[in-house]
Write an enzyme that holds these catalytic residues in place. Structure first.
Site, PDB file in Angstrom:
ATOM      1  N   LYS A 157       0.823  -1.206   0.000  1.00  0.00           N
ATOM      2  CA  LYS A 157       0.000   0.000   0.000  1.00  0.00           C
ATOM      3  C   LYS A 157       0.866   1.269   0.000  1.00  0.00           C
ATOM      4  CE  LYS A 157      -3.974  -2.294   0.686  1.00  0.00           C
ATOM      5  NZ  LYS A 157      -3.549  -3.698   0.737  1.00  0.00           N
TER       6      LYS A 157
HETATM    7  C1  LIG Z   1      -4.124  -4.805   0.232  1.00  0.00           C
HETATM    8  C2  LIG Z   1      -3.290  -5.997   0.162  1.00  0.00           C
HETATM    9  C3  LIG Z   1      -3.521  -6.990  -0.799  1.00  0.00           C
HETATM   10  C4  LIG Z   1      -4.668  -6.920  -1.770  1.00  0.00           C
HETATM   11  O1  LIG Z   1      -4.505  -5.888  -2.709  1.00  0.00           O
HETATM   12  P1  LIG Z   1      -5.764  -5.382  -3.534  1.00  0.00           P
HETATM   13  O2  LIG Z   1      -5.256  -4.223  -4.328  1.00  0.00           O
HETATM   14  O3  LIG Z   1      -6.781  -4.964  -2.525  1.00  0.00           O
HETATM   15  O4  LIG Z   1      -6.240  -6.501  -4.365  1.00  0.00           O
HETATM   16  C5  LIG Z   1      -2.658  -8.058  -0.838  1.00  0.00           C
HETATM   17  N1  LIG Z   1      -1.643  -8.184   0.032  1.00  0.00           N
HETATM   18  C6  LIG Z   1      -1.391  -7.244   0.969  1.00  0.00           C
HETATM   19  C7  LIG Z   1      -0.264  -7.446   1.920  1.00  0.00           C
HETATM   20  C8  LIG Z   1      -2.198  -6.118   1.067  1.00  0.00           C
HETATM   21  O5  LIG Z   1      -1.935  -5.202   2.002  1.00  0.00           O
END
Ligand SMILES: *Cc1c(COP(=O)(O)O)cnc(C)c1O
Length: 496
Positions: free
Chosen positions: A112
Site C-alpha cells: 500500500k
Molecule cells: C491490500 C493488500 C492486498 C490486496 O490488494 P488489492 O489491491 O486490494 O487486491 C494483498 N496483500 C497485501 C499485503 C495487502 O496489504
C-alpha cells in the site's frame, strides 16, 4: 490532449484527473475511469535505463494530464525518497524460478505504501489546482494495511485530517499496533465491531450522503478517499509493473517484446487492475493471474461469470485479502462491458440489493487475459515452508497465496516457460507469527517480538524500521464503535 475521467455508472459525469483524485468516488457511487487507456509513449530501451522515479513520471504523466511537469515531479520526489529502505524502491528477487517484485520497502512494509506515499501529495496538489478552500478529510476503511499506510502518508500533512476504520478483530496484532500507535494530531483510528466489508460499506454510505456533505461543507470540511477506489491510488500502482518489466529486460532475463505473466495476491482488485491497465498500455503481459485466499469470490467469478458475495466470511492468515466485495472489480466490469456505464450500473445495483450479479457471455469472453485460482490456509503454510527450506527466502502469507496459485497455474496450463513476476505485497515481518508458525510449529508459544528477532536470524534480513518503531510505542488511539455508529464518531472528531 487532456485525458478526462468518467464514472463507471454514468458516462456523462466527466472530470479531470485532479478532480477525480479530489472526489475519490463519483456522485453516483461509481468509480472514476480514464476515457481511454493511453499507450506507453516511451520505448523499452529508454525505460530500461530509468530509475523508479523516472519510470513513475513516464507512466503517470500519461494519466494525470492536468498536472504540470513540475507538479508531478515534485509529488514523485516527495513520495519515493528515503522513506523506502532501498534505492530501487521495488526490487526483484528470484526464487524457485519466479521473480518476486518486493513492493514492501516503504514506511509500513506493505505494498500500500507504493501508492499511499504519493497520494497525499497528489491530493494536496489537486486541491490547490481546483481552488479548494475546505480542509480535506480522508475517510478510509482498512483490512489492515491501507490504514497504516494512509496514516503514515497523511500524518501532519497540512490541510488534511485522516480517519481510519478497521475491523477490531480482523487484523493482525502487528497491524493493529502499527495503527493505534500512529502519531500526528490530524490522525484518528477507530476499531469497529464488524468485518472489513461493513467498514467499507459504512465509509461508502458517508461519501454518498448529501446531507452529511452539506453539513461538513458548512464546517469547512470535505471528504476524500484514500481507499484503492481513488484513481490517485491506482495510477501509481501501474508504475511498478512497467518498472519490473523494464528491469527484467535490462538484465537480459527477457528479450524484446517477450511476454511475462504477472501473479497478484488479490483482495480489493486494485493491484491486479493496475497490472491490467499496464497491459492495456501495451506492456507485454501474457496472463494476469488472480490469486485469492479461502475467500475465493473472485476465483468463483472467473470460473462461472457469477459474482456472489452471499457466503461465509472467512478470517485467514492473509487478512488483507479477506474481502468479499472487491470494489475495484467494478472498473474491470465496466471495461469488459465495452465501457457501458448503464450495464455496469445495473450489475452493481444487483450486487447491492441481492449481493450478486452475472455477466453476459460476451463479457466473459473479454476475461481471457485472466486466470483465477485460490490457495487454502494449509497450502499457504506449506508454500512458505517449502520456499524457505528450498532457497532460504522467507515470504509473507499474502505473497504465499500468490506463489501457491502460480504453482496451480503451471500445473493446469503447462505454461512453465513464461517468465513470471509475483507481486510480493508484504514483508514477512508484518505477519511474523503466521509466517514463523508455517516454518515450524515450535514457534507457536513464542512472544511476538521474540519471533521478530528469530525471523531476522533465520531469514538473514534486518528487522525493518517499521517494526523497530512499534516495539515500545505507546497506544495513542483507543476508540471502538458499532457499525452503525461510524457517522457519529466522524462528527465527534470533526467537532473537536
Ligand atoms: C491490500 C493488500 C492486498 C490486496 O490488494 P488489492 O489491491 O486490494 O487486491 C494483498 N496483500 C497485501 C499485503 C495487502 O496489504
Amino acid at each position: 490532449m487532456e485525458l478526462m475521467y468518467s464514472s463507471t455508472r454514468n458516462q456523462n459525469e466527466k472530470v479531470t484527473a485532479s478532480q477525480a483524485i479530489l472526489k475519490g468516488l463519483a456522485n453516483d457511487g461509481g468509480l472514476f475511469v480514464p476515457d481511454a487507456i493511453p499507450a506507453l509513449d516511451v520505448s523499452m530501451e529508454e525505460l530500461a535505463k530509468m530509475s523508479y522515479q523516472e519510470t513513475a513520471y513516464a507512466v503517470m504523466k500519461q494519466f494525470l494530464t492536468d498536472f504540470t511537469e513540475e507538479e508531478l515531479k515534485t509529488c514523485i520526489e516527495r513520495a519515493y525518497d528515503s522513506k523506502f529502505d532501498t534505492t530501487e524502491i521495488a526490487p526483484l528477487v528470484e526464487a524457485q524460478g519466479a521473480y518476486y517484485l518486493e513492493l514492501f520497502h516503504g514506511s509500513t512494509i506493505a505494498f500500500k505504501d507504493m501508492a499511499l506515499s504519493i497520494l497525499p501529495h497528489l491530493l494536496i496538489t489537486s486541491a490547490r489546482k481546483n481552488n479548494v478552500k475546505n480542509e480535506i478529510v480522508i475517510l478510509t476503511a482498512t483490512s489492515g494495511d491501507t490504514g497504516k499506510a494512509a496514516l503514515a502518508g497523511f500524518a501532519e500533512v497540512e490541510g488534511t485530517k485522516i480517519i481510519v476504520f478497521y475491523p477490531k478483530n480482523g487484523v493482525s496484532p502487528i497491524q493493529e499496533k502499527q495503527m493505534v500507535t500512529q502519531k500526528g494530531a490530524n490522525t484518528h483510528v477507530v476499531g469497529i465491531y464488524g468485518n472489513f466489508d461493513q467498514a467499507q460499506s459504512g465509509v461508502k454510505a458517508m461519501f454518498s450522503n448529501p446531507a452529511l456533505k452539506e453539513e461538513l461543507d458548512k464546517a469547512g470540511y470535505q471528504f476524500s478517499s484514500a481507499n484503492s477506489i481513488n484513481i490517485g491510488r491506482l495510477v501509481p500502482q501501474i508504475v511498478y509493473y512497467v518498472y519490473a518489466y523494464a528491469k527484467l529486460y535490462a538484465n537480459g532475463v527477457i528479450g524484446k517484446d517477450e511476454k511475462i505473466n504477472v501473479v497478484v495476491p488479490t483482495g480489493n482488485f486494485g493491484n491486479i487492475l493496475a497490472a491490467y491497465y499496464a497491459k492495456n498500455m501495451g506492456l507485454p503481459i501474457g496472463k494476469l493471474i488472480c490469486a485469492s485466499n479461502e475467500n475465493k469470490v473472485l476465483y468463483d467469478f472467473f470460473e462461472t461469470g457469477e459474482y456472489d458475495k452471499n457466503r461465509e466470511f472467512i478470517l485467514t492468515n492473509s487478512p488483507s485479502m479477506d474481502i468479499l466485495i472487491s470494489s475495484n472489480l467494478e472498473r474491470l466490469i465496466y471495461r469488459i462491458a465495452g465501457n457501458d456505464a448503464a450495464k455496469n450500473a445495473e450489475l452493481m445495483k444487483s450486487l447491492s440489493t441481492i449481493g450478486k450479479y452475472e455477466i453476459t457471455s460476451e463479457m466473459k469472453e473479454n476475461l481471457k487475459d485472466f486466470y483465477g485460482n485460490y490457495t487454502s490456509e494449509a497450502e499457504t503454510q506449506a508454500v512458505i515452508k517449502d520456499i524457505y527450506e528450498d532457497t532460504g527466502y522467507v515470504i509473507d502469507t499474502h505473497t504465499a497465496v500468490a506463489a501457491g496459485v502460480y504453482k496451480k497455474y503451471k500445473e493446469v496450463s503447462g505454461d512453465t516457460e513464461t517468465k513470471t513476476v509475483i507481486a510480493s505485497t508484504a514483508s514477512p515481518f508484518k505477519f511474523t507469527r503466521s509466517v514463523m508458525n508455517a516454518i515450524d510449529a515450535k514457534y507457536d508459544s513464542w512472544e511476538d517480538f521474540e519471533l521478530v528477532d528469530e525471523l531476522s536470524k533465520i531469514g538473514n534480513v534486518m528487522v525493518p524500521n517499521a517494526i523497530e518503531e512499534i516495539r515500545n510505542a505507546p497506544v495513542l488511539h483507543n476508540t471502538v464503535c458499532e457499525v452503525d455508529e461510524m457517522e457519529k464518531v466522524v462528527k465527534e472528531f470533526l467537532s473537536k
